[in-house]
Structure formats: C-alpha cells, structure tokens
Design an enzyme around this catalytic site. Sequence first.
Site, PDB file in Angstrom:
ATOM      1  N   SER A 257       0.830  -1.218   0.000  1.00  0.00           N
ATOM      2  CA  SER A 257       0.000   0.000   0.000  1.00  0.00           C
ATOM      3  C   SER A 257       0.863   1.267   0.000  1.00  0.00           C
ATOM      4  O   SER A 257       0.467   2.286  -0.571  1.00  0.00           O
ATOM      5  CB  SER A 257      -0.983   0.002   1.169  1.00  0.00           C
ATOM      6  OG  SER A 257      -0.325   0.192   2.399  1.00  0.00           O
TER       7      SER A 257
ATOM      8  N   ASN B 292      13.400   4.454   4.853  1.00  0.00           N
ATOM      9  CA  ASN B 292      12.497   3.404   5.330  1.00  0.00           C
ATOM     10  C   ASN B 292      11.291   4.055   5.994  1.00  0.00           C
ATOM     11  O   ASN B 292      11.396   5.151   6.545  1.00  0.00           O
ATOM     12  CB  ASN B 292      13.227   2.527   6.353  1.00  0.00           C
ATOM     13  CG  ASN B 292      12.364   1.418   6.911  1.00  0.00           C
ATOM     14  OD1 ASN B 292      11.673   0.717   6.166  1.00  0.00           O
ATOM     15  ND2 ASN B 292      12.359   1.248   8.223  1.00  0.00           N
TER      16      ASN B 292
ATOM     17  N   HIS C  20       8.451   3.252   8.984  1.00  0.00           N
ATOM     18  CA  HIS C  20       8.253   2.368  10.127  1.00  0.00           C
ATOM     19  C   HIS C  20       6.986   2.817  10.865  1.00  0.00           C
ATOM     20  O   HIS C  20       6.792   4.008  11.091  1.00  0.00           O
ATOM     21  CB  HIS C  20       9.472   2.430  11.052  1.00  0.00           C
ATOM     22  CG  HIS C  20       9.376   1.489  12.211  1.00  0.00           C
ATOM     23  ND1 HIS C  20       9.568   0.129  12.066  1.00  0.00           N
ATOM     24  CD2 HIS C  20       9.071   1.700  13.507  1.00  0.00           C
ATOM     25  CE1 HIS C  20       9.388  -0.454  13.245  1.00  0.00           C
ATOM     26  NE2 HIS C  20       9.090   0.476  14.132  1.00  0.00           N
TER      27      HIS C  20
ATOM     28  N   ASP D 227      16.002   0.385  12.305  1.00  0.00           N
ATOM     29  CA  ASP D 227      14.993   1.367  12.709  1.00  0.00           C
ATOM     30  C   ASP D 227      15.616   2.561  13.443  1.00  0.00           C
ATOM     31  O   ASP D 227      15.027   3.116  14.372  1.00  0.00           O
ATOM     32  CB  ASP D 227      13.889   0.712  13.555  1.00  0.00           C
ATOM     33  CG  ASP D 227      13.112  -0.334  12.770  1.00  0.00           C
ATOM     34  OD1 ASP D 227      13.051  -0.229  11.526  1.00  0.00           O
ATOM     35  OD2 ASP D 227      12.578  -1.272  13.391  1.00  0.00           O
TER      36      ASP D 227
ATOM     37  N   GLU E  11       0.840   6.987   6.935  1.00  0.00           N
ATOM     38  CA  GLU E  11       2.027   6.515   6.201  1.00  0.00           C
ATOM     39  C   GLU E  11       1.926   6.921   4.732  1.00  0.00           C
ATOM     40  O   GLU E  11       2.908   7.336   4.117  1.00  0.00           O
ATOM     41  CB  GLU E  11       2.149   4.988   6.299  1.00  0.00           C
ATOM     42  CG  GLU E  11       2.463   4.476   7.693  1.00  0.00           C
ATOM     43  CD  GLU E  11       2.765   2.979   7.716  1.00  0.00           C
ATOM     44  OE1 GLU E  11       3.415   2.464   6.779  1.00  0.00           O
ATOM     45  OE2 GLU E  11       2.336   2.317   8.686  1.00  0.00           O
TER      46      GLU E  11
HETATM   47  C1  GAR Z   1       3.725  -0.631   6.808  1.00  0.00           C
HETATM   48  O1  GAR Z   1       2.887  -0.406   7.914  1.00  0.00           O
HETATM   49  C2  GAR Z   1       5.157  -0.285   7.139  1.00  0.00           C
HETATM   50  O2  GAR Z   1       5.268   0.832   7.983  1.00  0.00           O
HETATM   51  C3  GAR Z   1       5.608  -1.536   7.836  1.00  0.00           C
HETATM   52  O3  GAR Z   1       5.044  -2.584   7.098  1.00  0.00           O
HETATM   53  C4  GAR Z   1       3.830  -2.133   6.509  1.00  0.00           C
HETATM   54  C5  GAR Z   1       3.878  -2.402   5.021  1.00  0.00           C
HETATM   55  O4  GAR Z   1       2.634  -2.134   4.443  1.00  0.00           O
HETATM   56  N1  GAR Z   1       7.022  -1.628   7.884  1.00  0.00           N
HETATM   57  C6  GAR Z   1       7.702  -2.179   8.886  1.00  0.00           C
HETATM   58  O5  GAR Z   1       7.166  -2.680   9.856  1.00  0.00           O
HETATM   59  C7  GAR Z   1       9.221  -2.149   8.728  1.00  0.00           C
HETATM   60  N2  GAR Z   1       9.857  -2.578   9.919  1.00  0.00           N
HETATM   61  P1  GAR Z   1       2.472  -2.008   2.880  1.00  0.00           P
HETATM   62  O6  GAR Z   1       3.103  -3.259   2.278  1.00  0.00           O
HETATM   63  O7  GAR Z   1       1.007  -1.966   2.648  1.00  0.00           O
HETATM   64  O8  GAR Z   1       3.182  -0.759   2.429  1.00  0.00           O
END
Ligand code: GAR
Length: 195
Positions: free
Chosen positions: A17, A111, A113, A149, A178
């Site tokens: 996403s 990144n 997070h 992180d 995000e």
């Molecule tokens: C997001 O919430 C991102 O912040 C998190 O994974 C999800 C990916 O969602 N990332 C982490 O936890 C990294 N340590 P997406 O595939 O829908 O973008």
Amino acid sequence: MGVNKLKLAVLISGRGSNLKALMDACADEAFPAKIALVLSNRAEAEGLKFALAGELPTVVVNHKDFPDRLSFDMAVHAEIVKSGANLVVLAGFMRILTPEFVNLWPGRMINIHPSLLPDYKGLDTHARALADGQSEAGCTVHYVVPEMDSGPIIVQKRVPVLPGDTPDTLGERVLEQEHAAYPEAVRIVARSLLK
Ligand code: GAR
C-alpha cells in the site's frame, strides 16, 4: 525543478500500500521522483500487482535462493544498480539488511516504520504501544543506517490512540498517515539530492 527527478527503487515484501501511495504521487508531473524498479523478496507479494498494473519494471529476488544475508543483499544491490535508481525506498521490506549493503547507499536509502521512532523499533509496534497505554501513535520515515529502525528522521506523523482501539484499528489509522508521509519524505529528500 526542471525534468530532473529522483529514480526510486521501491523494495517490498507484501501488501504494497505504501508502494501504491508512491505510485499515485509519481502520477503528478510535478512530483520530483519516478519509480525505476519495484523489487520484492517474495514472488507472491500482493504489491507486485500494483506494479504490474502500473507497468513498472519488477524483479523478484527470493532470499531463500541465497546461502546468507550478504549474498542476498548483494543480489538486491545489483538489481538496484541495473535499474539506474538513485534512491532506495524500503516500503514494508521485511528483511534485516547487512551493514555492507546499507553502507553502499549512504543518504540514499529510506524506510517507513509504523511507530514514532525511537519508540517501538521492530515488529508488533501497535500492539506494544497499546499495551503501554500510549495516547499517541504514528509513523516515521527515516534514512537507513546499519542499526535497525534508527537513522535521521525525515518525516513523522502522529495519530491519537482512541478508546477501544485494537492493533488493527490503530494500524489502519497509522497506515493512512504513512501514505501521506512517504511522498512527503521523498519530496524532502529530493530537495537535497537534486540540488
Ligand atoms: C507498513 O505499515 C510499514 O510501515 C511496515 O510494514 C507495513 C507495510 O505495508 N514496515 C515495517 O514494519 C518495517 N519494519 P504495505 O506493504 O502496505 O506498504
């Protein structure tokens, strides 16, 4: 600004996403970046469908095909270089990166997070924030450094924790932020890298 744009390599492992939010941002002619590559470590990552629908170049580098982290990371690095990308964008890329790889992209790897770093590094951020009784949660876009992180913060967005929140409801509220935070961060990075 002219026609000079950052070329992004977006690295994903799953839903995608945040990739989609970046694709939508790039659809604006004035946005200072375009996507040169979408790379996934999982062939079944749902996010690859967004990339294919948007006719973006995609590649799968399966971590299971490599004997160790470093050889996987170097294969990922080679694909990024081949694509011509000059900013690596981790968007739900759920692999621990070697310092050797991270140090190949100083100031050129970012990144996102799902917490207000430096709080709640690692996994299960929303469950831990709720368990601690936090009144606020959020997300952070930061430059990647070898320590997980960590690294200089580019954008942070906050949301309230509401009564009755579960990790899922809180996570959805954070995810909306995000999707605004990542394009905003790319604009900020572009201002310094495209000077
Ligand atoms: C997001 O919430 C991102 O912040 C998190 O994974 C999800 C990916 O969602 N990332 C982490 O936890 C990294 N340590 P997406 O595939 O829908 O973008």
